[in-house]
Design a protein around this motif. Structure first.
Motif, PDB file in Angstrom:
ATOM      1  N   VAL A  26      -3.842   9.596  -7.053  1.00  0.00           N
ATOM      2  CA  VAL A  26      -2.460   9.210  -6.752  1.00  0.00           C
ATOM      3  C   VAL A  26      -1.729  10.385  -6.120  1.00  0.00           C
ATOM      4  CG1 VAL A  26      -0.266   8.414  -7.712  1.00  0.00           C
ATOM      5  CG2 VAL A  26      -2.430   7.544  -8.638  1.00  0.00           C
ATOM      6  N   VAL A  27      -1.029  10.106  -5.013  1.00  0.00           N
ATOM      7  CA  VAL A  27      -0.160  11.088  -4.363  1.00  0.00           C
ATOM      8  C   VAL A  27       1.273  10.645  -4.625  1.00  0.00           C
ATOM      9  CG1 VAL A  27       0.521  12.182  -2.199  1.00  0.00           C
ATOM     10  CG2 VAL A  27      -1.887  11.565  -2.588  1.00  0.00           C
ATOM     11  N   ARG A  28       1.994  11.420  -5.407  1.00  0.00           N
ATOM     12  CA  ARG A  28       3.353  11.053  -5.795  1.00  0.00           C
ATOM     13  C   ARG A  28       4.335  11.282  -4.645  1.00  0.00           C
ATOM     14  NH1 ARG A  28       2.714   8.131 -10.458  1.00  0.00           N
ATOM     15  NH2 ARG A  28       1.091   9.127 -11.725  1.00  0.00           N
ATOM     16  N   PRO A  29       5.388  10.453  -4.567  1.00  0.00           N
ATOM     17  CA  PRO A  29       6.405  10.671  -3.525  1.00  0.00           C
ATOM     18  C   PRO A  29       7.197  11.944  -3.796  1.00  0.00           C
ATOM     19  CG  PRO A  29       7.083   8.917  -5.024  1.00  0.00           C
ATOM     20  CD  PRO A  29       5.671   9.260  -5.388  1.00  0.00           C
ATOM     21  N   LYS A  30       7.537  12.642  -2.732  1.00  0.00           N
ATOM     22  CA  LYS A  30       8.313  13.884  -2.867  1.00  0.00           C
ATOM     23  C   LYS A  30       9.807  13.598  -2.840  1.00  0.00           C
ATOM     24  CE  LYS A  30       4.636  16.553  -0.624  1.00  0.00           C
ATOM     25  NZ  LYS A  30       3.730  15.405  -0.467  1.00  0.00           N
ATOM     26  N   GLY A  31      10.178  12.399  -2.375  1.00  0.00           N
ATOM     27  CA  GLY A  31      11.576  11.994  -2.339  1.00  0.00           C
ATOM     28  C   GLY A  31      11.773  10.735  -3.158  1.00  0.00           C
ATOM     29  N   LYS A  32      12.773   9.948  -2.792  1.00  0.00           N
ATOM     30  CA  LYS A  32      13.033   8.684  -3.474  1.00  0.00           C
ATOM     31  C   LYS A  32      11.861   7.730  -3.252  1.00  0.00           C
ATOM     32  CE  LYS A  32      16.166   4.728  -3.594  1.00  0.00           C
ATOM     33  NZ  LYS A  32      17.320   4.048  -2.957  1.00  0.00           N
ATOM     34  N   HIS A  33      11.394   7.111  -4.327  1.00  0.00           N
ATOM     35  CA  HIS A  33      10.239   6.213  -4.251  1.00  0.00           C
ATOM     36  C   HIS A  33      10.669   4.872  -3.653  1.00  0.00           C
ATOM     37  CE1 HIS A  33       6.767   4.042  -6.590  1.00  0.00           C
ATOM     38  NE2 HIS A  33       6.585   4.028  -5.280  1.00  0.00           N
ATOM     39  N   GLU A  34      10.281   4.629  -2.392  1.00  0.00           N
ATOM     40  CA  GLU A  34      10.671   3.400  -1.702  1.00  0.00           C
ATOM     41  C   GLU A  34       9.506   2.459  -1.434  1.00  0.00           C
ATOM     42  OE1 GLU A  34      14.459   5.300   0.763  1.00  0.00           O
ATOM     43  OE2 GLU A  34      12.656   4.667   1.839  1.00  0.00           O
ATOM     44  N   ALA A  35       8.292   2.992  -1.369  1.00  0.00           N
ATOM     45  CA  ALA A  35       7.124   2.158  -1.063  1.00  0.00           C
ATOM     46  C   ALA A  35       5.890   2.722  -1.755  1.00  0.00           C
ATOM     47  CB  ALA A  35       6.890   2.087   0.441  1.00  0.00           C
ATOM     48  N   THR A  36       5.005   1.816  -2.154  1.00  0.00           N
ATOM     49  CA  THR A  36       3.695   2.201  -2.698  1.00  0.00           C
ATOM     50  C   THR A  36       2.618   1.575  -1.815  1.00  0.00           C
ATOM     51  OG1 THR A  36       4.458   2.379  -4.977  1.00  0.00           O
ATOM     52  CG2 THR A  36       2.105   2.022  -4.648  1.00  0.00           C
ATOM     53  N   ILE A  37       1.685   2.403  -1.379  1.00  0.00           N
ATOM     54  CA  ILE A  37       0.597   1.939  -0.515  1.00  0.00           C
ATOM     55  C   ILE A  37      -0.741   2.234  -1.186  1.00  0.00           C
ATOM     56  CG2 ILE A  37      -0.487   2.089   1.760  1.00  0.00           C
ATOM     57  CD1 ILE A  37       2.191   3.107   2.857  1.00  0.00           C
ATOM     58  N   VAL A  38      -1.521   1.202  -1.437  1.00  0.00           N
ATOM     59  CA  VAL A  38      -2.904   1.390  -1.884  1.00  0.00           C
ATOM     60  C   VAL A  38      -3.757   1.602  -0.633  1.00  0.00           C
ATOM     61  CG1 VAL A  38      -4.914   0.337  -2.962  1.00  0.00           C
ATOM     62  CG2 VAL A  38      -2.658   0.040  -3.991  1.00  0.00           C
ATOM     63  N   TRP A  39      -4.437   2.742  -0.569  1.00  0.00           N
ATOM     64  CA  TRP A  39      -5.249   3.075   0.603  1.00  0.00           C
ATOM     65  C   TRP A  39      -6.729   3.065   0.222  1.00  0.00           C
ATOM     66  CZ3 TRP A  39      -3.667   3.322   5.526  1.00  0.00           C
ATOM     67  CH2 TRP A  39      -4.615   3.714   6.478  1.00  0.00           C
ATOM     68  N   LEU A  40      -7.524   2.327   0.999  1.00  0.00           N
ATOM     69  CA  LEU A  40      -8.922   2.082   0.667  1.00  0.00           C
ATOM     70  C   LEU A  40      -9.857   2.817   1.626  1.00  0.00           C
ATOM     71  CD1 LEU A  40      -8.477  -1.753   0.106  1.00  0.00           C
ATOM     72  CD2 LEU A  40      -8.441   0.047  -1.636  1.00  0.00           C
ATOM     73  N   HIS A  41     -10.774   3.563   1.055  1.00  0.00           N
ATOM     74  CA  HIS A  41     -11.730   4.353   1.844  1.00  0.00           C
ATOM     75  C   HIS A  41     -12.814   3.478   2.464  1.00  0.00           C
ATOM     76  CE1 HIS A  41     -14.834   3.900  -1.235  1.00  0.00           C
ATOM     77  NE2 HIS A  41     -13.925   4.208  -2.153  1.00  0.00           N
ATOM     78  N   GLY A  42     -13.644   4.094   3.278  1.00  0.00           N
ATOM     79  CA  GLY A  42     -14.741   3.394   3.926  1.00  0.00           C
ATOM     80  C   GLY A  42     -16.015   3.397   3.089  1.00  0.00           C
ATOM     81  N   LEU A  43     -17.044   2.759   3.612  1.00  0.00           N
ATOM     82  CA  LEU A  43     -18.325   2.612   2.925  1.00  0.00           C
ATOM     83  C   LEU A  43     -18.930   3.981   2.595  1.00  0.00           C
ATOM     84  CD1 LEU A  43     -20.625   0.641   2.071  1.00  0.00           C
ATOM     85  CD2 LEU A  43     -21.524   0.858   4.384  1.00  0.00           C
ATOM     86  N   GLY A  44     -19.293   4.165   1.324  1.00  0.00           N
ATOM     87  CA  GLY A  44     -19.953   5.388   0.889  1.00  0.00           C
ATOM     88  C   GLY A  44     -19.007   6.547   0.612  1.00  0.00           C
TER      89      GLY A  44
END
Length: 255
Positions: A26-44
């Protein structure tokens, strides 16, 4: 390896109950929390590879969640196990889709987003197979259900896909016909697709065709960015575009 050159069929038969997701970063927001994005890696790959890059993005109001896919046998590798969001053998019109695996990972993404604050915008993005899972989540959002018919309850605000493709593309247009609510949700969902013409893993034609199918199925708020000569990796020009697009479409605070 090249997906487009593979002849292996998908469907490893691995039971979902035996699969466990890896570590989530998890990378926390440095400012006001306005959006959360789940980011998905590639194969392997794993979540930590992307969390380090995402932490450098000039988006202080975004929280990034980077899960790690389960380790499972993958048909494209002759059944050799590696981290994968679903099983894949070949990216083509005739290749079978691992619907169970797609639902399994899309549900994991939805669960990660379900505990976020009510006033935060929820998004999903990814690279390669992660992009394919993100686009599948976009279709679940439009239909308000997974492929197996279970309800999909997350209200997505944006989707980003880099160097990926659209799973279940053969049936999308047919499923959307006559479903006014699904068409309305699809039309209002911003999607950014980025793909390089020099991609030798997921050929550019798959990304371009996925964009056309999505658009013709009702996903009208779609942007396709093409990068001449770019291979199966990302570059600063592409990440800058992602930051600009997210800031504009999510109406984020200072960058």
């Amino acid at each position: 390896m090249s997906f487009s050159g593979s002849t292996a069929g998908s469907g490893s038969g691995t039971t979902r109950t035996s699969l466990e997701f890896g570590r989530t970063h998890v990378v926390r927001p440095k400012g006001k929390h306005e959006a959360t994005i789940v980011w998905l890696h590639g194969l392997g790959d794993k979540g930590s590879s992307w969390s380090q890059l995402l932490e450098s993005f000039p988006l202080p109001n975004v929280k990034w969640i980077c899960p790690t896919a389960p380790t499972r046998p993958v048909a494209a590798f002759g059944g050799f196990p590696c981290t994968a969001w679903f099983d894949v053998g070949d990216i083509s019109e005739d290749a079978p889709d691992d619907l169970e695996g797609l639902d399994f990972s899309a549900a994991h993404v939805a669960n990660l987003l379900s505990t976020e604050p009510a006033d935060v915008k929820l998004c999903v993005g990814g690279f390669s197979m992660g992009a394919a899972t993100a686009l599948y989540s976009a279709t679940c959002h439009a239909f308000s259900q997974y492929g197996n018919g279970s309800p999909y309850r997350v209200n997505l605000s944006a989707v980003v896909g880099l160097s990926g493709w659209l799973p279940c593309s053969r049936t999308l247009r047919r499923r959307m016909q006559g479903m006014n609510d699904a068409v309305r949700r699809a039309a209002s969902l911003p999607i950014l697709l980025c793909h390089g013409t020099g991609d030798d893993v997921v050929a550019y034609q798959h990304g371009e065709k996925s964009a056309r199918i999505l658009s013709s199925s009702g996903f009208q708020n779609l942007t396709l960015r093409t990068y001449e000569g770019l291979g199966h990796y990302t570059i600063p020009e592409e990440t800058d575009e992602i930051c600009r697009w997210l800031s504009a479409n999510l109406c984020l605070g200072g960058t």
